[in-house]
Write a protein that holds these residues in place. Structure first.
Motif, PDB file in Angstrom:
ATOM      1  N   UNK A  95       0.827  -1.208   0.000  1.00  0.00           N
ATOM      2  CA  UNK A  95       0.000   0.000   0.000  1.00  0.00           C
ATOM      3  C   UNK A  95       0.865   1.263   0.000  1.00  0.00           C
ATOM      4  N   UNK A  96       1.863   1.316   0.903  1.00  0.00           N
ATOM      5  CA  UNK A  96       2.695   2.508   1.010  1.00  0.00           C
ATOM      6  C   UNK A  96       3.638   2.655  -0.176  1.00  0.00           C
ATOM      7  N   UNK A  97       4.226   1.534  -0.631  1.00  0.00           N
ATOM      8  CA  UNK A  97       5.227   1.610  -1.682  1.00  0.00           C
ATOM      9  C   UNK A  97       4.660   1.864  -3.061  1.00  0.00           C
ATOM     10  N   UNK A  98       3.523   1.252  -3.359  1.00  0.00           N
ATOM     11  CA  UNK A  98       2.963   1.342  -4.715  1.00  0.00           C
ATOM     12  C   UNK A  98       1.792   2.315  -4.777  1.00  0.00           C
ATOM     13  N   UNK A  99       0.799   2.121  -3.906  1.00  0.00           N
ATOM     14  CA  UNK A  99      -0.415   2.945  -3.996  1.00  0.00           C
ATOM     15  C   UNK A  99      -0.171   4.352  -3.450  1.00  0.00           C
ATOM     16  N   UNK A 100       0.319   4.445  -2.200  1.00  0.00           N
ATOM     17  CA  UNK A 100       0.503   5.763  -1.595  1.00  0.00           C
ATOM     18  C   UNK A 100       1.647   6.524  -2.248  1.00  0.00           C
ATOM     19  N   UNK A 101       2.815   5.877  -2.365  1.00  0.00           N
ATOM     20  CA  UNK A 101       3.987   6.583  -2.871  1.00  0.00           C
ATOM     21  C   UNK A 101       3.895   6.863  -4.365  1.00  0.00           C
ATOM     22  N   UNK A 102       3.781   5.801  -5.164  1.00  0.00           N
ATOM     23  CA  UNK A 102       3.858   5.998  -6.613  1.00  0.00           C
ATOM     24  C   UNK A 102       2.553   6.549  -7.177  1.00  0.00           C
ATOM     25  N   UNK A 103       1.448   5.902  -6.889  1.00  0.00           N
ATOM     26  CA  UNK A 103       0.173   6.343  -7.437  1.00  0.00           C
ATOM     27  C   UNK A 103      -0.236   7.691  -6.846  1.00  0.00           C
ATOM     28  N   UNK A 104       0.033   7.883  -5.534  1.00  0.00           N
ATOM     29  CA  UNK A 104      -0.281   9.155  -4.903  1.00  0.00           C
ATOM     30  C   UNK A 104       0.472  10.308  -5.546  1.00  0.00           C
ATOM     31  N   UNK A 105       1.740  10.075  -5.894  1.00  0.00           N
ATOM     32  CA  UNK A 105       2.528  11.101  -6.569  1.00  0.00           C
ATOM     33  C   UNK A 105       1.954  11.413  -7.944  1.00  0.00           C
ATOM     34  N   UNK A 106       1.558  10.369  -8.659  1.00  0.00           N
ATOM     35  CA  UNK A 106       0.971  10.558  -9.992  1.00  0.00           C
ATOM     36  C   UNK A 106      -0.298  11.414  -9.898  1.00  0.00           C
ATOM     37  N   UNK A 107      -1.138  11.108  -8.905  1.00  0.00           N
ATOM     38  CA  UNK A 107      -2.371  11.887  -8.717  1.00  0.00           C
ATOM     39  C   UNK A 107      -2.035  13.348  -8.426  1.00  0.00           C
ATOM     40  N   UNK A 108      -1.058  13.552  -7.530  1.00  0.00           N
ATOM     41  CA  UNK A 108      -0.705  14.919  -7.148  1.00  0.00           C
ATOM     42  C   UNK A 108      -0.163  15.709  -8.339  1.00  0.00           C
ATOM     43  N   UNK A 109       0.770  15.125  -9.088  1.00  0.00           N
ATOM     44  CA  UNK A 109       1.388  15.841 -10.206  1.00  0.00           C
ATOM     45  C   UNK A 109       0.328  16.238 -11.225  1.00  0.00           C
TER      46      UNK A 109
END
Length: 339
Positions: free
Chosen positions: A234-248
């Protein structure tokens, strides 16, 4: 207006995803903090490795010193940062850790002001004083509540770790912004995020065997093992990577004055989410300290928005200088803004 609201909602979603980083250390017990950090960033690093492999031609054109710098700030700004966060949260409280780390906009502002004068030093006095008062209340919360000296010492050490996390993150943001602002050719944001991810992931992959070996045996029973794996994914893929994609993606349609407050919601979410995990309510000294910190951030953002409007000549960020401010805000949040 509808588009802006959707982007704000998406940014809040990203901040909420990142906020779970403050909850995870207590939630994965009896797993060690190091196992959570290395597991999370090993997966994050694999995401970065995939991006770098796909962009290997562009990567080959990038100067070696820039590649090494991207890996370096990924290691410091992500790996070292989350080691401090994890140990601080388990030694004392995810609530306090989130609030302390949430004061990083002020340290970023002070450090950035030395390099690029953005506001009067006089305007920074009130925010800094408010945050120092708030951090002091958080630091001595156990003593105020009459807890034993050993508990107070643990809390003070946890505060020091949280301050270390705050300073580490501030260093990452300022150095990342400074370096990219001085480069004639800026790297592709996705490729740069991949380098930063690999910087954190490389160190994690090296230390992962040690983290597994030093983890209590009961962690590898079915339920605790499933829990640590689920949190790492959850933290490595969803929160970190996907969360960054959403933010950008969302940040491209968010007015500049809203960027700072939206980023600040991450630690607010983190503080709120930590309380149910710790099965308690905040003490009055924690609430008071948190309010002082939030007040300091609020005063700073007021001056920052006022100064941004002055620089833009009242054009609301739509003129030529508005482009510079958009770039500054993107850099100030560190393109890959994951925690």
């Amino acid at each position: 207006m509808g588009s802006t609201q959707k982007n704000v909602l998406a940014a809040l979603t990203a901040a909420l995803l990142w906020a779970f980083a403050f909850v995870a250390p207590a939630a994965v017990r009896p797993a060690s903090e190091l196992l959570l950090v290395t597991g999370r960033y090993s997966l994050f690093g694999l995401c970065g490795l995939y991006v770098l492999w796909r962009g290997r031609r562009q990567l080959g054109l990038m100067p070696t010193r820039r590649i090494l710098f991207g890996l370096y700030i990924g290691f410091v700004g992500y790996f070292v940062f989350y080691v401090c966060v994890s140990y601080s949260a388990t030694m004392d409280s995810g609530f306090i850790t989130a609030v302390v780390v949430g004061s990083s906009p002020i340290t970023i502002a002070v450090a950035g002001n030395f390099a690029e004068k953005r506001m009067s030093w006089r305007e920074l006095i009130a925010p800094v004083v408010l945050i120092i008062v708030g951090l002091t209340l958080l630091s001595v919360s156990d003593l105020i509540q009459g807890d034993d000296l050993e508990g107070a010492n643990d809390s003070l050490f946890a505060i020091l770790l949280a301050l270390g996390a705050m300073l580490t993150w501030s260093y990452f943001v300022v150095r990342n912004a400074q370096s990219q602002r001085t480069w004639e050719t800026k790297p592709d944001p996705t490729l740069w995020a991949g380098l930063v991810a690999m910087g954190a992931g490389g160190a994690s992959m090296v230390l992962l065997p040690f983290a597994i070996a030093s983890t209590p045996a009961e962690t590898f029973e079915p339920y605790p093992l499933f829990k640590i794996i689920a949190w790492c994914v959850f933290l490595g893929v969803i929160a970190s990577w996907w969360g960054t994609y959403i933010w950008v993606k969302a940040a491209q349609g968010i007015p500049v004055p809203l960027v700072g407050p939206l980023l600040a919601t991450e630690t607010i979410f983190g503080a709120i989410l930590s309380l149910p995990v710790e099965r308690r309510l905040p003490t009055w000294s924690e609430v008071t300290g948190a309010l002082f910190v939030l007040a300091g951030i609020g005063v700073y953002m007021f001056f920052d928005v006022k100064n941004s409007r002055t620089r833009n000549g009242g054009n609301g960020g739509s003129g030529g200088h508005g482009g510079d401010d958009d770039e500054r805000s993107s850099d100030a949040s560190g393109v890959p803004v994951v925690t």
